[in-house]
Design a protein around this motif. Structure first.
Motif, mmCIF file in Angstrom:
data_model
loop_
_atom_site.group_PDB
_atom_site.id
_atom_site.type_symbol
_atom_site.label_atom_id
_atom_site.label_comp_id
_atom_site.label_asym_id
_atom_site.label_seq_id
_atom_site.Cartn_x
_atom_site.Cartn_y
_atom_site.Cartn_z
ATOM 1 N N PRO A 1 -7.358 -100.422 63.909
ATOM 2 C CA PRO A 1 -6.406 -101.414 63.850
ATOM 3 C C PRO A 1 -4.977 -101.242 63.955
ATOM 4 N N ASP A 2 -4.695 -99.998 64.101
ATOM 5 C CA ASP A 2 -3.203 -99.570 64.339
ATOM 6 C C ASP A 2 -2.849 -99.988 65.677
ATOM 7 N N GLY A 3 -3.881 -99.944 66.933
ATOM 8 C CA GLY A 3 -3.627 -100.513 68.046
ATOM 9 C C GLY A 3 -2.644 -99.333 68.799
ATOM 10 N N LEU A 4 -2.232 -99.670 69.889
ATOM 11 C CA LEU A 4 -1.209 -98.860 70.797
ATOM 12 C C LEU A 4 -0.247 -99.655 71.569
ATOM 13 N N PRO A 5 0.853 -98.972 71.684
ATOM 14 C CA PRO A 5 1.932 -99.756 72.312
ATOM 15 C C PRO A 5 1.454 -99.848 74.129
ATOM 16 N N ALA A 6 1.773 -100.865 74.618
ATOM 17 C CA ALA A 6 1.412 -101.038 76.054
ATOM 18 C C ALA A 6 1.660 -99.740 76.907
ATOM 19 N N GLY A 7 2.780 -99.247 76.745
ATOM 20 C CA GLY A 7 3.154 -97.909 77.572
ATOM 21 C C GLY A 7 2.114 -96.855 77.337
ATOM 22 N N GLU A 8 1.784 -96.738 76.212
ATOM 23 C CA GLU A 8 0.840 -95.618 76.139
ATOM 24 C C GLU A 8 -0.544 -96.209 76.532
ATOM 25 N N ILE A 9 -0.995 -97.325 76.520
ATOM 26 C CA ILE A 9 -2.190 -97.722 77.181
ATOM 27 C C ILE A 9 -2.215 -97.386 78.523
ATOM 28 N N ALA A 10 -1.087 -97.740 79.161
ATOM 29 C CA ALA A 10 -0.808 -97.290 80.691
ATOM 30 C C ALA A 10 -0.869 -96.027 80.925
ATOM 31 N N PRO B 1 2.180 -100.369 84.914
ATOM 32 C CA PRO B 1 2.588 -101.563 83.654
ATOM 33 C C PRO B 1 2.329 -102.812 84.324
ATOM 34 N N ALA B 2 2.712 -103.138 85.469
ATOM 35 C CA ALA B 2 2.522 -104.600 85.675
ATOM 36 C C ALA B 2 1.189 -105.036 85.783
ATOM 37 N N THR B 3 0.221 -103.953 86.182
ATOM 38 C CA THR B 3 -1.306 -104.287 86.393
ATOM 39 C C THR B 3 -1.740 -104.426 84.862
ATOM 40 N N LEU B 4 -1.372 -103.614 83.968
ATOM 41 C CA LEU B 4 -1.832 -103.472 82.543
ATOM 42 C C LEU B 4 -1.284 -104.940 81.894
ATOM 43 N N SER B 5 -0.228 -105.341 82.300
ATOM 44 C CA SER B 5 0.280 -106.607 81.907
ATOM 45 C C SER B 5 -0.697 -107.605 81.935
ATOM 46 N N PHE B 6 -1.117 -107.858 83.272
ATOM 47 C CA PHE B 6 -2.192 -108.916 83.541
ATOM 48 C C PHE B 6 -3.217 -108.654 83.103
ATOM 49 N N HIS B 7 -3.808 -107.342 82.832
ATOM 50 C CA HIS B 7 -5.141 -107.358 82.224
ATOM 51 C C HIS B 7 -4.959 -107.390 80.617
ATOM 52 N N LEU B 8 -3.811 -107.143 80.053
ATOM 53 C CA LEU B 8 -3.816 -107.583 78.599
ATOM 54 C C LEU B 8 -3.609 -108.803 78.674
ATOM 55 N N ALA B 9 -3.154 -109.656 79.301
ATOM 56 C CA ALA B 9 -3.062 -111.076 79.222
ATOM 57 C C ALA B 9 -4.356 -111.798 79.519
ATOM 58 N N ALA C 1 -15.479 -108.165 82.239
ATOM 59 C CA ALA C 1 -16.364 -107.694 83.762
ATOM 60 C C ALA C 1 -15.460 -107.339 84.754
ATOM 61 N N GLN C 2 -14.457 -106.456 84.269
ATOM 62 C CA GLN C 2 -13.451 -105.911 85.214
ATOM 63 C C GLN C 2 -13.296 -104.415 84.671
ATOM 64 N N ASP C 3 -13.227 -103.305 85.436
ATOM 65 C CA ASP C 3 -13.283 -101.936 84.977
ATOM 66 C C ASP C 3 -12.147 -101.469 84.351
ATOM 67 N N SER C 4 -10.932 -102.003 84.632
ATOM 68 C CA SER C 4 -9.842 -101.744 83.926
ATOM 69 C C SER C 4 -9.608 -102.587 82.496
ATOM 70 N N ARG C 5 -10.063 -103.635 82.480
ATOM 71 C CA ARG C 5 -10.040 -104.331 81.250
ATOM 72 C C ARG C 5 -11.132 -103.992 80.275
ATOM 73 N N LEU C 6 -12.254 -103.553 80.854
ATOM 74 C CA LEU C 6 -13.145 -102.966 79.943
ATOM 75 C C LEU C 6 -12.751 -101.560 79.085
ATOM 76 N N GLU C 7 -12.072 -100.938 80.178
ATOM 77 C CA GLU C 7 -11.498 -99.519 79.778
ATOM 78 C C GLU C 7 -10.267 -99.744 78.432
ATOM 79 N N VAL C 8 -9.406 -100.843 78.815
ATOM 80 C CA VAL C 8 -8.468 -101.313 77.953
ATOM 81 C C VAL C 8 -9.141 -101.499 76.462
ATOM 82 N N PHE C 9 -10.064 -102.449 76.653
ATOM 83 C CA PHE C 9 -10.735 -103.005 75.420
ATOM 84 C C PHE C 9 -11.167 -101.813 74.704
ATOM 85 N N ARG C 10 -12.028 -100.876 75.373
ATOM 86 C CA ARG C 10 -12.817 -99.867 74.677
ATOM 87 C C ARG C 10 -11.690 -98.691 73.993
ATOM 88 N N LEU C 11 -10.757 -98.466 74.637
ATOM 89 C CA LEU C 11 -9.673 -97.698 74.176
ATOM 90 C C LEU C 11 -9.022 -98.338 72.896
#
Length: 128
Positions: free
Chosen positions: A30-39, A46-54, A14-24
């Motif tokens: 199943p291969d996923g993406l590195p955090a840097g590429e997601i960002a 990156p610091a904000t993304l780290s919070f959302h991924l956590a 229920a937060q814009d960035s987290r929903l975008e991350v999850f949908r991406l």
């Protein structure tokens, strides 16, 4: 899925960035993406993304693995399926048209299995 687990997952989404991350990550598979590429793809610091991924990880919606110097994130499809099943559990009662869930929107769970929320098939005469 327990109700408290479903609430945690829904709260994480229920937060814009987290929903975008999850949908991406769902689209990535199943291969996923590195955090840097997601960002980079989402234009998130990156610091904000780290919070959302956590937050997503704590809710069980993403999993991670180390690959060399990178951490690869992927959507946890099993948890996503459990959440969707939890949300639709009481909805259909064998009548998917009530929920707007039909064969095309709800694929079979596995080979030879009916689609989610599909009406129960009558048993053939002479079967138990």
């Amino acid at each position: 899925m327990k109700q408290t687990t479903a609430i945690a997952a829904l709260a994480a989404l229920a937060q814009d960035s987290r929903l975008e991350v999850f949908r991406l990550l769902v689209r990535q598979g199943p291969d996923g993406l590195p955090a840097g590429e997601i960002a980079e793809r989402l234009g998130v610091q990156p610091a904000t993304l780290s919070f959302h991924l956590a937050q997503l990880s704590h809710a069980g919606l993403v999993a991670s693995r180390r690959q060399g110097r990178s951490i690869i994130y992927r959507a946890d499809v099993a948890t996503m399926k459990d959440l969707m099943a939890f949300l639709l559990y009481d909805c259909c009662s064998g009548h998917p048209e009530l929920c707007g869930v039909g064969d095309a929107a709800a694929p079979a769970q596995g080979p030879g299995e009916p689609p989610c929320c599909a009406p129960a098939q009558p048993k053939a005469a002479g079967t138990a």
